[in-house]
Design a protein around this motif. Structure first.
Motif, PDB file in Angstrom:
ATOM      1  N   ALA A  13       0.853  -1.194   0.000  1.00 28.19           N
ATOM      2  CA  ALA A  13       0.000   0.000   0.000  1.00 28.19           C
ATOM      3  C   ALA A  13       0.887   1.242   0.000  1.00 28.19           C
ATOM      4  O   ALA A  13       1.721   1.420   0.899  1.00 28.19           O
ATOM      5  CB  ALA A  13      -0.919  -0.003   1.210  1.00 28.19           C
ATOM      6  N   ALA A  14       0.717   2.093  -0.993  1.00 27.30           N
ATOM      7  CA  ALA A  14       1.597   3.253  -1.156  1.00 27.30           C
ATOM      8  C   ALA A  14       1.543   4.192   0.042  1.00 27.30           C
ATOM      9  O   ALA A  14       2.581   4.691   0.510  1.00 27.30           O
ATOM     10  CB  ALA A  14       1.222   4.005  -2.437  1.00 27.30           C
ATOM     11  N   LEU A  15       0.334   4.465   0.557  1.00 29.68           N
ATOM     12  CA  LEU A  15       0.222   5.380   1.683  1.00 29.68           C
ATOM     13  C   LEU A  15       0.875   4.806   2.933  1.00 29.68           C
ATOM     14  O   LEU A  15       1.546   5.523   3.686  1.00 29.68           O
ATOM     15  CB  LEU A  15      -1.252   5.699   1.948  1.00 29.68           C
ATOM     16  CG  LEU A  15      -1.527   6.773   3.007  1.00 29.68           C
ATOM     17  CD1 LEU A  15      -0.876   8.094   2.620  1.00 29.68           C
ATOM     18  CD2 LEU A  15      -3.032   6.962   3.206  1.00 29.68           C
ATOM     19  N   ALA A  16       0.703   3.500   3.145  1.00 26.93           N
ATOM     20  CA  ALA A  16       1.342   2.858   4.292  1.00 26.93           C
ATOM     21  C   ALA A  16       2.862   2.908   4.164  1.00 26.93           C
ATOM     22  O   ALA A  16       3.578   3.178   5.136  1.00 26.93           O
ATOM     23  CB  ALA A  16       0.864   1.413   4.416  1.00 26.93           C
ATOM     24  N   GLN A  17       3.379   2.664   2.937  1.00 29.38           N
ATOM     25  CA  GLN A  17       4.823   2.699   2.737  1.00 29.38           C
ATOM     26  C   GLN A  17       5.384   4.095   2.954  1.00 29.38           C
ATOM     27  O   GLN A  17       6.480   4.259   3.489  1.00 29.38           O
ATOM     28  CB  GLN A  17       5.179   2.212   1.325  1.00 29.38           C
ATOM     29  CG  GLN A  17       6.673   2.010   1.121  1.00 29.38           C
ATOM     30  CD  GLN A  17       7.255   0.981   2.083  1.00 29.38           C
ATOM     31  OE1 GLN A  17       6.751  -0.124   2.187  1.00 29.38           O
ATOM     32  NE2 GLN A  17       8.322   1.351   2.784  1.00 29.38           N
ATOM     33  N   ARG A  18       4.617   5.108   2.558  1.00 36.10           N
ATOM     34  CA  ARG A  18       5.068   6.486   2.781  1.00 36.10           C
ATOM     35  C   ARG A  18       5.216   6.766   4.265  1.00 36.10           C
ATOM     36  O   ARG A  18       6.194   7.370   4.710  1.00 36.10           O
ATOM     37  CB  ARG A  18       4.073   7.455   2.140  1.00 36.10           C
ATOM     38  CG  ARG A  18       4.497   8.935   2.162  1.00 36.10           C
ATOM     39  CD  ARG A  18       3.640   9.716   1.197  1.00 36.10           C
ATOM     40  NE  ARG A  18       3.907  11.129   1.180  1.00 36.10           N
ATOM     41  CZ  ARG A  18       4.934  11.701   0.578  1.00 36.10           C
ATOM     42  NH1 ARG A  18       5.837  10.958  -0.033  1.00 36.10           N
ATOM     43  NH2 ARG A  18       5.095  13.015   0.586  1.00 36.10           N
ATOM     44  N   ARG A  19       4.255   6.304   5.045  1.00 33.41           N
ATOM     45  CA  ARG A  19       4.340   6.462   6.499  1.00 33.41           C
ATOM     46  C   ARG A  19       5.548   5.721   7.069  1.00 33.41           C
ATOM     47  O   ARG A  19       6.270   6.228   7.937  1.00 33.41           O
ATOM     48  CB  ARG A  19       3.060   5.927   7.144  1.00 33.41           C
ATOM     49  CG  ARG A  19       1.883   6.861   7.077  1.00 33.41           C
ATOM     50  CD  ARG A  19       1.960   7.864   8.191  1.00 33.41           C
ATOM     51  NE  ARG A  19       0.717   8.589   8.349  1.00 33.41           N
ATOM     52  CZ  ARG A  19       0.489   9.458   9.320  1.00 33.41           C
ATOM     53  NH1 ARG A  19       1.435   9.707  10.208  1.00 33.41           N
ATOM     54  NH2 ARG A  19      -0.643  10.110   9.398  1.00 33.41           N
ATOM     55  N   ILE A  20       5.757   4.503   6.595  1.00 29.96           N
ATOM     56  CA  ILE A  20       6.879   3.694   7.081  1.00 29.96           C
ATOM     57  C   ILE A  20       8.201   4.390   6.770  1.00 29.96           C
ATOM     58  O   ILE A  20       9.097   4.468   7.621  1.00 29.96           O
ATOM     59  CB  ILE A  20       6.839   2.290   6.443  1.00 29.96           C
ATOM     60  CG1 ILE A  20       5.647   1.492   6.982  1.00 29.96           C
ATOM     61  CG2 ILE A  20       8.134   1.533   6.693  1.00 29.96           C
ATOM     62  CD1 ILE A  20       5.361   0.211   6.233  1.00 29.96           C
ATOM     63  N   VAL A  66       5.545  16.903   5.819  1.00 31.79           N
ATOM     64  CA  VAL A  66       5.445  16.237   4.515  1.00 31.79           C
ATOM     65  C   VAL A  66       4.008  15.818   4.238  1.00 31.79           C
ATOM     66  O   VAL A  66       3.472  16.050   3.147  1.00 31.79           O
ATOM     67  CB  VAL A  66       6.393  15.025   4.455  1.00 31.79           C
ATOM     68  CG1 VAL A  66       6.123  14.190   3.212  1.00 31.79           C
ATOM     69  CG2 VAL A  66       7.844  15.491   4.467  1.00 31.79           C
ATOM     70  N   LEU A  67       3.346  15.202   5.223  1.00 24.61           N
ATOM     71  CA  LEU A  67       1.986  14.711   5.002  1.00 24.61           C
ATOM     72  C   LEU A  67       0.977  15.843   4.886  1.00 24.61           C
ATOM     73  O   LEU A  67      -0.061  15.702   4.234  1.00 24.61           O
ATOM     74  CB  LEU A  67       1.587  13.761   6.125  1.00 24.61           C
ATOM     75  CG  LEU A  67       2.347  12.436   6.162  1.00 24.61           C
ATOM     76  CD1 LEU A  67       1.994  11.657   7.427  1.00 24.61           C
ATOM     77  CD2 LEU A  67       2.061  11.593   4.923  1.00 24.61           C
ATOM     78  N   ASP A  68       1.264  16.987   5.493  1.00 25.04           N
ATOM     79  CA  ASP A  68       0.347  18.122   5.418  1.00 25.04           C
ATOM     80  C   ASP A  68       0.537  18.947   4.150  1.00 25.04           C
ATOM     81  O   ASP A  68      -0.300  19.789   3.833  1.00 25.04           O
ATOM     82  CB  ASP A  68       0.524  19.039   6.631  1.00 25.04           C
ATOM     83  CG  ASP A  68      -0.106  18.458   7.885  1.00 25.04           C
ATOM     84  OD1 ASP A  68      -0.786  17.432   7.774  1.00 25.04           O
ATOM     85  OD2 ASP A  68       0.088  19.030   8.969  1.00 25.04           O
ATOM     86  N   ALA A  69       1.645  18.733   3.438  1.00 22.87           N
ATOM     87  CA  ALA A  69       1.921  19.518   2.232  1.00 22.87           C
ATOM     88  C   ALA A  69       1.017  19.084   1.088  1.00 22.87           C
ATOM     89  O   ALA A  69       0.674  17.904   0.961  1.00 22.87           O
ATOM     90  CB  ALA A  69       3.387  19.358   1.825  1.00 22.87           C
ATOM     91  N   VAL A  70       0.631  20.057   0.253  1.00 17.82           N
ATOM     92  CA  VAL A  70      -0.158  19.731  -0.929  1.00 17.82           C
ATOM     93  C   VAL A  70       0.666  18.872  -1.881  1.00 17.82           C
ATOM     94  O   VAL A  70       0.181  17.886  -2.444  1.00 17.82           O
ATOM     95  CB  VAL A  70      -0.630  21.019  -1.631  1.00 17.82           C
ATOM     96  CG1 VAL A  70      -1.339  20.692  -2.948  1.00 17.82           C
ATOM     97  CG2 VAL A  70      -1.564  21.802  -0.712  1.00 17.82           C
ATOM     98  N   SER A  83       9.009  12.157  -2.594  1.00 21.61           N
ATOM     99  CA  SER A  83       9.014  10.836  -1.973  1.00 21.61           C
ATOM    100  C   SER A  83       9.876  10.840  -0.711  1.00 21.61           C
ATOM    101  O   SER A  83      10.827  11.608  -0.588  1.00 21.61           O
ATOM    102  CB  SER A  83       9.556   9.811  -2.972  1.00 21.61           C
ATOM    103  OG  SER A  83       9.867   8.592  -2.333  1.00 21.61           O
ATOM    104  N   ALA A  84       9.507   9.978   0.231  1.00 22.28           N
ATOM    105  CA  ALA A  84      10.321   9.773   1.437  1.00 22.28           C
ATOM    106  C   ALA A  84      11.148   8.503   1.339  1.00 22.28           C
ATOM    107  O   ALA A  84      11.749   8.069   2.318  1.00 22.28           O
ATOM    108  CB  ALA A  84       9.427   9.713   2.670  1.00 22.28           C
ATOM    109  N   SER A  85      11.204   7.906   0.155  1.00 20.08           N
ATOM    110  CA  SER A  85      11.991   6.692  -0.052  1.00 20.08           C
ATOM    111  C   SER A  85      13.455   6.955   0.272  1.00 20.08           C
ATOM    112  O   SER A  85      13.965   8.048   0.033  1.00 20.08           O
ATOM    113  CB  SER A  85      11.851   6.240  -1.511  1.00 20.08           C
ATOM    114  OG  SER A  85      12.853   5.310  -1.847  1.00 20.08           O
ATOM    115  N   PRO A  86      14.165   5.953   0.821  1.00 19.46           N
ATOM    116  CA  PRO A  86      15.596   6.132   1.099  1.00 19.46           C
ATOM    117  C   PRO A  86      16.395   6.596  -0.122  1.00 19.46           C
ATOM    118  O   PRO A  86      17.386   7.305   0.005  1.00 19.46           O
ATOM    119  CB  PRO A  86      16.037   4.744   1.565  1.00 19.46           C
ATOM    120  CG  PRO A  86      14.811   4.132   2.135  1.00 19.46           C
ATOM    121  CD  PRO A  86      13.676   4.645   1.287  1.00 19.46           C
TER     122      PRO A  86
END
Length: 306
Positions: free
Chosen positions: A198-205, A251-255, A259-262
């Motif tokens: 899940a993309a949203l879950a991965q972003r949080r992780i 990051v999550l509040d920004a329009v 990516s937050a990927s390593p």
């Protein structure tokens, strides 16, 4: 039904007329529906939902002939543009915040005297959820805390080797001696984070992995305080507190945010530095990212950074 209860659920135009204390003209926007990502709950993130606006603006009566001149009246576009600008500025959690900002923007217009704003979420269930506010020109704005004026910070990106370097204390000593506030940013640790389909879950992780590494750095130097909100960052910079950025909320509040990927750690830090209007981005032990602000690089073996 009593008049008070009836008026509580009446359309803003009826409420405006009932509460008027002086003759005025009114313009209104009814049932303006947009799709937007909004809301404080996790299930509202990453999803668009319909939001309906009803706005009534009281304006001073026109004197003399209008002469069919659009420049002499408050345009309906002013209302829709105020809504669109506030929705596009940043991701908003609360309808109350959005309503206050829309009202404040409309009241900047010279013709506007008082504004009623009703906003409703239409997709949270088999009903609508909403808020309604009224604001008048000249009254004290009832809104969230303004960000204090602070100097442009220096943003320092540390690789994982730099975090563990014996020179870390000396670098922080050197940079904290400068007048510009110091904010330190890191990427995720070298240990792979859990993976989700899940993309949203991965972003949080991925964001949490960065924050875990921020706490590793804070444990290496007690002067470093991990902070995650703009208000905390502004306070810390004003009081010369060294910050380590925990990125999740901003990051999550920004329009729009990267990516937050390593693999994209430097792009995220560059975006943050620009978001903070940093005076400089200093990168230790990594290639210089593309940025609209000055960027310097240093090797992890560097004794001095300035």
């Amino acid at each position: 039904m009593t008049d008070d209860i009836r008026m509580a659920f009446a359309h803003p135009s009826e409420r405006a007329e009932a509460s008027a204390t002086q003759p005025c003209d009114r313009i209104s926007l009814s049932d303006y529906v947009v799709e937007v990502e909004i809301g404080a709950f996790q299930q509202e993130r990453g999803h668009l939902q319909r939001v309906r606006f009803n706005v009534v603006v009281e304006v001073a009566p026109q004197t003399g002939e209008i002469d069919d001149d659009v420049d002499r009246i408050l345009s309906y576009d002013t209302i829709t543009e105020s809504i669109d600008v506030e929705l596009g500025a940043e991701r908003i959690n609360l309808l109350e915040t959005l309503a206050a900002r829309v009202a404040e923007r409309i009241l900047r217009e010279p013709q506007a005297l008082r504004v009623f704003v009703r906003i409703e979420k239409l997709d949270r269930g088999p009903f609508s959820l909403g808020v309604e506010i009224v604001r008048a020109k000249g009254e004290v704005a009832r809104k969230g805390q303004d960000h204090v004026q602070v100097p442009h910070p220096r943003v320092l990106y540390l690789s994982n080797d730099a975090i563990m370097s014996d020179r870390l204390k000396g670098w922080i000593d050197e940079l904290s001696a400068e007048k510009a506030p110091l904010i330190i940013a890191v990427g995720a640790a070298d240990t792979p984070a859990p993976q989700s389909a899940a993309a949203l879950a991965q972003r949080r992780i991925d964001l949490l992995a960065i924050e875990q590494n921020a706490w590793v750095l804070a444990g290496r130097d007690r002067r470093c305080m991990v902070v995650g909100t703009r208000t905390e960052l502004d306070w810390a910079m004003k009081h010369s507190q060294i910050c380590v950025w925990a990125p999740s909320k901003i990051v999550l509040d920004a329009v729009e945010s990267p990516s937050a990927s390593p693999r994209e750690a430097l792009a995220l830090v560059s975006w943050f530095a620009e978001h903070m209007q940093a005076a400089e981005l200093l990168v230790i032990d990594a290639d210089a990212p593309t940025a609209s602000i000055p960027v310097r690089t240093a090797e992890v073996t560097a004794e001095h950074l300035l």
